[in-house]
Structures are given as C-alpha cells and as structure tokens.
Design a protein around this motif. Sequence first.
Motif, PDB file in Angstrom:
ATOM      1  N   VAL A 236       0.862  -1.183   0.000  1.00 46.63           N
ATOM      2  CA  VAL A 236       0.000   0.000   0.000  1.00 46.63           C
ATOM      3  C   VAL A 236       0.897   1.231   0.000  1.00 46.63           C
ATOM      4  N   VAL A 237       0.655   2.133  -0.960  1.00 49.48           N
ATOM      5  CA  VAL A 237       1.515   3.305  -1.099  1.00 49.48           C
ATOM      6  C   VAL A 237       1.375   4.200   0.132  1.00 49.48           C
ATOM      7  N   GLY A 238       2.515   4.550   0.710  1.00 49.26           N
ATOM      8  CA  GLY A 238       2.515   5.443   1.860  1.00 49.26           C
ATOM      9  C   GLY A 238       2.198   4.745   3.171  1.00 49.26           C
ATOM     10  N   GLU A 239       2.067   3.433   3.126  1.00 48.47           N
ATOM     11  CA  GLU A 239       1.780   2.674   4.353  1.00 48.47           C
ATOM     12  C   GLU A 239       2.823   1.578   4.464  1.00 48.47           C
ATOM     13  N   ASN A 240       3.028   1.134   5.663  1.00 51.50           N
ATOM     14  CA  ASN A 240       3.958   0.030   5.812  1.00 51.50           C
ATOM     15  C   ASN A 240       3.174  -1.293   5.881  1.00 51.50           C
ATOM     16  N   SER A 241       2.303  -1.502   4.861  1.00 50.60           N
ATOM     17  CA  SER A 241       1.512  -2.742   4.884  1.00 50.60           C
ATOM     18  C   SER A 241       1.232  -3.197   3.459  1.00 50.60           C
ATOM     19  N   ASN A 242       0.812  -4.420   3.342  1.00 53.01           N
ATOM     20  CA  ASN A 242       0.491  -4.995   2.043  1.00 53.01           C
ATOM     21  C   ASN A 242      -0.994  -5.331   1.968  1.00 53.01           C
ATOM     22  N   LEU A 243      -1.553  -5.211   0.770  1.00 53.64           N
ATOM     23  CA  LEU A 243      -2.916  -5.696   0.542  1.00 53.64           C
ATOM     24  C   LEU A 243      -2.789  -7.067  -0.102  1.00 53.64           C
ATOM     25  N   LYS A 244      -3.348  -8.064   0.579  1.00 47.69           N
ATOM     26  CA  LYS A 244      -3.227  -9.428   0.070  1.00 47.69           C
ATOM     27  C   LYS A 244      -4.486  -9.802  -0.711  1.00 47.69           C
ATOM     28  N   VAL A 245      -4.297 -10.336  -1.912  1.00 49.23           N
ATOM     29  CA  VAL A 245      -5.447 -10.818  -2.686  1.00 49.23           C
ATOM     30  C   VAL A 245      -5.165 -12.253  -3.106  1.00 49.23           C
ATOM     31  N   TYR A 246      -6.245 -12.954  -3.448  1.00 42.89           N
ATOM     32  CA  TYR A 246      -6.092 -14.304  -3.959  1.00 42.89           C
ATOM     33  C   TYR A 246      -6.647 -14.332  -5.376  1.00 42.89           C
ATOM     34  N   SER A 329     -16.225 -12.901   2.484  1.00 44.48           N
ATOM     35  CA  SER A 329     -16.124 -14.280   2.974  1.00 44.48           C
ATOM     36  C   SER A 329     -15.298 -15.205   2.081  1.00 44.48           C
ATOM     37  N   TYR A 330     -14.940 -14.778   0.874  1.00 49.09           N
ATOM     38  CA  TYR A 330     -14.151 -15.654   0.012  1.00 49.09           C
ATOM     39  C   TYR A 330     -12.740 -15.107  -0.112  1.00 49.09           C
ATOM     40  N   GLY A 331     -11.778 -16.002  -0.050  1.00 51.58           N
ATOM     41  CA  GLY A 331     -10.373 -15.602  -0.190  1.00 51.58           C
ATOM     42  C   GLY A 331     -10.010 -14.603   0.882  1.00 51.58           C
ATOM     43  N   ASP A 332      -9.473 -13.459   0.491  1.00 53.30           N
ATOM     44  CA  ASP A 332      -9.051 -12.462   1.469  1.00 53.30           C
ATOM     45  C   ASP A 332      -9.938 -11.224   1.475  1.00 53.30           C
ATOM     46  N   GLY A 333     -11.090 -11.304   0.837  1.00 52.05           N
ATOM     47  CA  GLY A 333     -12.006 -10.172   0.817  1.00 52.05           C
ATOM     48  C   GLY A 333     -11.502  -9.038  -0.053  1.00 52.05           C
ATOM     49  N   ALA A 334     -10.564  -9.377  -0.944  1.00 55.21           N
ATOM     50  CA  ALA A 334     -10.012  -8.378  -1.853  1.00 55.21           C
ATOM     51  C   ALA A 334      -9.624  -9.075  -3.145  1.00 55.21           C
ATOM     52  N   VAL A 335      -9.737  -8.366  -4.264  1.00 52.17           N
ATOM     53  CA  VAL A 335      -9.359  -8.973  -5.544  1.00 52.17           C
ATOM     54  C   VAL A 335      -8.474  -8.028  -6.330  1.00 52.17           C
ATOM     55  N   MET A 336      -7.618  -8.632  -7.183  1.00 53.48           N
ATOM     56  CA  MET A 336      -6.938  -7.804  -8.182  1.00 53.48           C
ATOM     57  C   MET A 336      -7.868  -7.803  -9.387  1.00 53.48           C
ATOM     58  N   ALA A 337      -8.105  -6.642  -9.958  1.00 44.14           N
ATOM     59  CA  ALA A 337      -9.074  -6.565 -11.048  1.00 44.14           C
ATOM     60  C   ALA A 337      -8.352  -6.538 -12.387  1.00 44.14           C
ATOM     61  N   VAL A 338      -8.780  -7.476 -13.244  1.00 44.59           N
ATOM     62  CA  VAL A 338      -8.217  -7.552 -14.594  1.00 44.59           C
ATOM     63  C   VAL A 338      -9.387  -7.432 -15.568  1.00 44.59           C
TER      64      VAL A 338
END
Length: 828
Positions: A236-246, A329-338
């Motif tokens: 995440v830009v400007g944060e010391n964390s990552n957004l995890k997606v499946y 409720s599925y995966g990590d609650g986040a997706v990469m959009a293509v």
Amino acid sequence: MQQQYPFKEIEKNSQEYWEKSRLFIAEDKSDKPKYYCLSMFPYPSGKLHMGHVRNYTIGDVLSRFHRMRGYNVMQPMGWDAFGLPAENAAIANKTAPAAWTFDNIATMKTQLKQLGLAVDWEREFATCTPEYYKWEQWLFTELYKKDLIYKKTATVNWDPVDGTVLANEQVIDGKGWRSGAEIEKRDIPQYFMRITAYADELLDDLDKLDGWPEQVKTMQRNWIGKSDGCEVEFPVVGENSNLKVYTTRPDTLMGATYVAVAAEHALATKAAENNPTLQAFIKECKLGSVAEADVATAEKKGMDTGLFVTHPLNGEKLPVWVANYVLISYGDGAVMAVPAHDERDFEFAEKYELPIKAVIKNTDDDTLPMTEHGVLFNSAQFDGLDFEAAAEAISSALSAKNQGKKRTQYRLRDWGVSRQRYWGCPIPIIHCDKCGEVTVPTDQLPVVLPTDVTMDGVGSPIKKDPSFYETTCPTCGNAATRETDTLDTFFESSWYFARHTSHDNDNAMLDERANYWLPVDQYIGGIEHAILHLLYARFFNKLMRDVGLLKNDEPFKNLLTQGMVLKDGAKMSKSKGNTVDPQTLIDRYGADTARLFMMFAAPPEQSLEWADSGIQGAHRFLKRLWSFSYDNREYAYIENQGAQQQGVSLIDAPTSISNAWREINLTLEQANHDYARQQINTIVSASMKMLNTLEKIPMSGDDWKSSSYLTYYAECLQQSMSILLRILAPITPHISHELWKVLGYGEEILNSSWPEADKAAMVQNTIDYVIQVNGKLRGNLTVSSDTTKDAIEKMVVVEPCVTKFLVDGASVRKIIVVPKKLINVVIG
RNA sequence: GCCGGGAUGGCGGAAUUGGUAGACGCACGGGAUUCAAAAUCCCGCGUUGGUGACAACGUGGGGGUUCGAUUCCCCCUCCCGGCACCA
C-alpha cells in the motif's frame, strides 16, 4: 371375497396384521444381508404433503422390494423437530413451540401409518427431546475440546426495528418481513465448526460414492471449490503494509489495472476514517441481506478510496476501490481486477472508466472481456507463455520478491452453527468471568431447553429467562451465565441417520449396532438437499468416526434424489401455501391408489407437476385388478384345476395362452430391469400391461370349450397373477397382501420369493425386422430366427418397398443389419 | 450473478442408452349397456394432405457428426433447484 374393491377394509386389516405380526421390527442380528433404507425425516410442519407421500412411498417401495429379495431390512422414521416455523406458529397462535410441534407429530404419524409404510416405529424419535439432543451437546463439547469448534464474528441480517436477527428467508427485497425495516448486515460473535479442516477428505471421498448421482457429486465438488491459485501482495503506497489478494488467474497479473476490496475490509474502514462520502458508501453496501444471491445480483457499485497500491512486478500505481461485488467471505475479501479477462471487472471498469489492459490472446478475435485461457502478450518477460507456464513463472517471480506464493483455496467456508433463536438445541457452553468459556461437563448434560415459554416475536425467551441462563461455573464454582444461542437445526439432521441404530441407548450416543447397520444402504430425499444437508451429514459421519463412534468413512452408500412435487410450476411447500392435502386422497381412494399414482406420475428423480386428474386412472386400475381376480377366482385360486400337478407347460399351451405367457415374461423382465434401476413409474406401466395381457386372453370360441384349454388357462392365471401381485407388492402393498392371501398363494406376500422371467417362455421362432431406406421407415420383414445376415440382405433387396427406390440409376450402396431390430438399405 | 438440472402429442410420461418416436395412463371423440345417470366394457386418438393404400412434417430454437440422432458435439432461449440463518 367381495365383488367390489373394499380398499378401506383391506388397508385397515393389512396394517393391523403387519403391526400385530411385528413384521417390520428390524433385527439387529441376522444371517441375511442387511439393508438400511432411510428417507429424509420430515419437519413436523402440520400435515403430510405430497412431497412426503412421494418420498416415503419411494423408500417403502425399495424397502419392501429388498425384503422380498431376502434382505434384513431396517426402515426407521423420526422427526426433524427444531426449527423456525414452530416459532412463527407460536407467535401467531400463542402456543408454545413444543406443544405445536408434538401436536403436528401426532397428526403426521397417524397419516404416515395410513400410508401403510413398512416402518420400524420402535426406532422413532424427535430431535427436540433432551434424550436426543443430549448427545449432540456431548459431541459439541468433545469437538470443542479438539478445537474443531471455535468462536469468531460473522455477519447476520439485523432488523433494526424489531431488534432481532433474521433468517435469509425472512428478508424480502432487503426488508424485514414483519417490520418492513431496511435490513443491515451486522457482525456478531458466533461458534463455527472447522469443516474446512475436512475439505480435502470431503472432496476426495466423493470418488468413492459410486451409488450417488453424478449431478450431486458435481454440485458438492463445486461447493467445496478447491482451486489452485496464487496469493499476491500489493504494497500500500505510503503505508507500511500490504494488501493481500487471492487469484486463480495469476497469468493475468500484468493486466491488473486496479484492486477492489469488500466494504467490510480493514483497508476500506481505514480509508473511510476521514472520508464521510466513503463512509456513507460503505454503510450503503452494508444494507440488504447477507444472502449471496442478493449480493451477486445487486447492481455493481464502487467508490475510489483514494489509496494506491504498487503492482509487485511492474511497479505501477493501481487505485484501490471499494466494490459491493467483492465478497468478504471468500479468499481475502479483496481482488486484483483484470477488466480485460474477467466479466465482473470488465463491467465495473466500463462503468467507472478504469483502464482496461489486454494481456491474454487465444484467437484472432480480440473482443473483450476474453475469459478463456491463452498465450500472454503485453506482459514483459512473460510474453509468449501459456496458462500453465505463466502461472508457474509469475508465482515464482512473486515468491522471489516475497510478495506472493502459490496457494490452494477453497470456496467452502467454516460452518457457523450459532442461532439467536429459541426453538433449537442449547449450546452447551458456560461463560465465566474468571475461567472464560467452559464446556458443560458430561454429567451435567443435557442442558434442557425450557418448553413452557411464551413467544412475543421479539427475541428468544431463554435470553430473557434468568432461571435458564444463571448458573455456576463448572470449573471454579462462581456465578456464571449460560450461552443462550442455540444450534443450527442442520446439526440435528447431520447425525440422526446413525441414532436410529442406537435409539434406545441412554449411556452413549452410538453403540456397536451403528457399525452393523451403517452405512445407510439407500438414502432418499429431495434434490434441494443436494449440498448443505448431505455435506453436513458426510462431515458429521467423519467427526463421529474420529471420536471413535463409527468405523465407516461415509454415511450414505446409495443416494436417490427425489424430484420436487410442484404445483402451478412452483415447489409445493408450506411456506408457499400451495400444498395439496393427501388426506382427502387417502380417504376417498385409499393409500394404495395414492401410492400407485405418485409412483406412476413421474420417474422418482424428476420433478412431478401435480394434477388432480390421473388419480382416478390409478384407482381404476386397482378396481380392475380386483374385479379380474374376483371374476377369475376359480381359475386363479392356486389349489383349483391341479394344473401344476399335471406337469402342464405353458409353452405348449394353445397359441393365445402361450403368447400371453410370453408377453407376461417379457413384461416381467422389463419390470425387473426397472426395479434394478429404480425407475418405478415404468414398473407400474409393466403391471398395467400384465393385466391388459391377461384380460385379452380369449374367453370364448371353440378353444375355450375344451377342458385342456381351461387347464392351461388356470395354470397361466395362477402363474401370472402370482407374478403380477409380487411385482405390485412393494408399490400397492395392501391389495397385494389381500389378493395373495385370498387366492391361496400364502399368508404373507412379503415372505415369498421374487419372480424371475422364464427364458424358455420368451423364445421366438420368428423375428420381425423393420426395413429402412436411407434411414426412413419403409416396411417390415418377418424371417425365421435362424436366418443369416447374408440371407436377410438377399431377401431385403427384392422387397417392393426397397425396389421402388431403385430407379434413375440408383443402386444399393450398403446394407446395415441391426440384429433382431432393423435393416437399413442405403441407396444412392 | 454463480453452480446443478430440465424441455418429447391436448396432459403426465416411455423409448433397456446411436437403431420402428409416442409404451403405460389421463383427457377427449364415437359406440355398447342403462328408463336415465354414474360405474363398466369396446373402438379411435401426433400434425398436415389424401376416400384410401400412402406421403410429407415432427422430440424447446439454430448449426454439426452419422447409413441412421429424443440420445453425441457446438451455440442460443425459457423453466426448475441450490447459493451457507427455510427445512
């Protein structure tokens, strides 16, 4: 014997005879092979409906059939007695759910008995009794200790006006069914069973279930939804964390143009902290029911969070959106959009004018979105790779940077078993300020649900009843409170199949009898249970095995999924109010007619569209069967004529009789084939055909006058009626029982043997061929059965129906002979 | 939206799995019996043309494979079940 078909008397007498002779009380030990036949137990909703009649008749037909084939049969019956309708009825009628439930059980039991089911009623139980639910409370505590049950927050439908949790069924168009208030999603702490720990076994063992319909196994496989994919971490830009997606499509990673998170995602909450517009949007996303069907069909909406993440491989800055189509409720609650290669992402990107970047190609057609696999382009060092190679290369590249790795993901989620309702099994947990959550010790079980309650429609009575929830901690003895949530009613129905084997054991959930009877040899129930109930029961079987109660891996060897009984195109159900009362049918025509009609109207696995007409036809057949037996009682009676003693062979009988006997045997062969494949409707057809055949044997003319004709006729009737009654016995047991007895064939038809077709009687000395020219039916050809293929070919080409096509230079190109069926002459 | 099914005469369905489409039943029409009705029995019954033998068409729609397709393959339409708190 009466001339009129006295169905009321016959049915009453047969049922009394069966009860008195204890014919259906199953033995826990036997030299015979065992056959445990179970139909899904009913919810005691009031009266029997047609779905019940269909389900229990199918089970009864299979039970009686197997009994006649020499099996030690056990067919039990019980009551799935906890549930929501009892609470609704209690509110409406001001009666306690328990009283309503037991009244319904009494009514429905009387009705089931009127159907003449071969049920061992000594094994009956209702799941709402402490004797039953004590053992599931015990199992709960065992599983809790094994860490197979844990607590976490989960989302429910919250009715802000009634201040209560609603079932999905109670949310209509996003509004509470009583209050009409807009429903909100709310997170509350609940108990969960770790079904995902058994995901692989539940998936793999489907391959062992040869006796299950492929359709059901496919649905379960898809429900478990094992997928091999990849997790990707976007800093995440400007944060010391990552957004995890499946993702299951790591090959498309270079085409990702944004990322989307669910409204409930932590990153969304964070982004909304100083953003009232986003807060309002997230609140909007939390309106409406939690049901996936509602979420997935809602209009796709989203909002930019203003945050960005960095693409782990190409370093691009991608915007982070909140989207209502992403499931927390599925995966990590986040997706990469293509957007170029996913339907939903594409639709979303078009709507919000987000960039679309194609990276996969498989044909010259470059219409987007292109969701199939193909070869990569626009993907830097990965260009030219196919799906497999790209997935491998991209996940390796991510692993090397510590920003992702291959991961196996399941669609299956852990099973939330807490319900905030009254009419269910109390969860055996005590909350102590000092000791935390403590399971109720075995010697203090069962935790009994108070049944003398008043339902006011607002919350559960036990949540307001100190005499229920005030207790002491079993560990430290201090004052403590009981858990007031109850268990999902699927809990009870997940193990009842096993309890029928050990129904009277007060000291254990199951005993050694479970290992004799289980697995259930034949399970029968509605297709609507193809996933949830059947998956939970399979899961419970494995849990019970792993605490040492059982040896089998799977609960149900063979599964027959009965189709719905529909009326006016919709499922017949109490909640839809379109049920037809079987009682009027039974009163007017008798149980045998009701059973016969239900079995005849459609094959068991297909849905059955209810129509009142047709019942008369079924009744007419039984009346014809009765009057035929009555009219011919002198010939059909087994001890008359002495034909068998004279060694009469029906093959040598006059043509009309030997033909009829041949027809009976052919029909019997068909019926046996249909019994083997459980296609009951055509067994009914076969029995009707048999009666038609017997009725058509000539009863006049010169032949009829000779005494040997009558001897053959009597022999044919005796053998044929004996076959017909046995074919019908599983379907229409009462009339079969009665006629078997009055025609002198024996005391109890169920104790006789099963009939097999006489091969010798089916031999024919001529064969009727159908002649086709270029695949079209043109004529017939009868040849003696020993005619060779060459001879048939020579005969067919001179038939007028063939020669008339041999004009204008056309000639015979080819002759196809299908033995005993048809000859196709190809002319061109 | 996603997953799984289904579609055959006026109606429910059959076709032993690539080989005579419509078994069996319902409804309907005609006849017998009856003072009459009910019940029962007999005959007919996919559509179109033809007095008829017969011919053409016909298994949700469109394409394909095959000597031959309700059955196998591809695309589409509509209906049903499930989607995790209805049971």
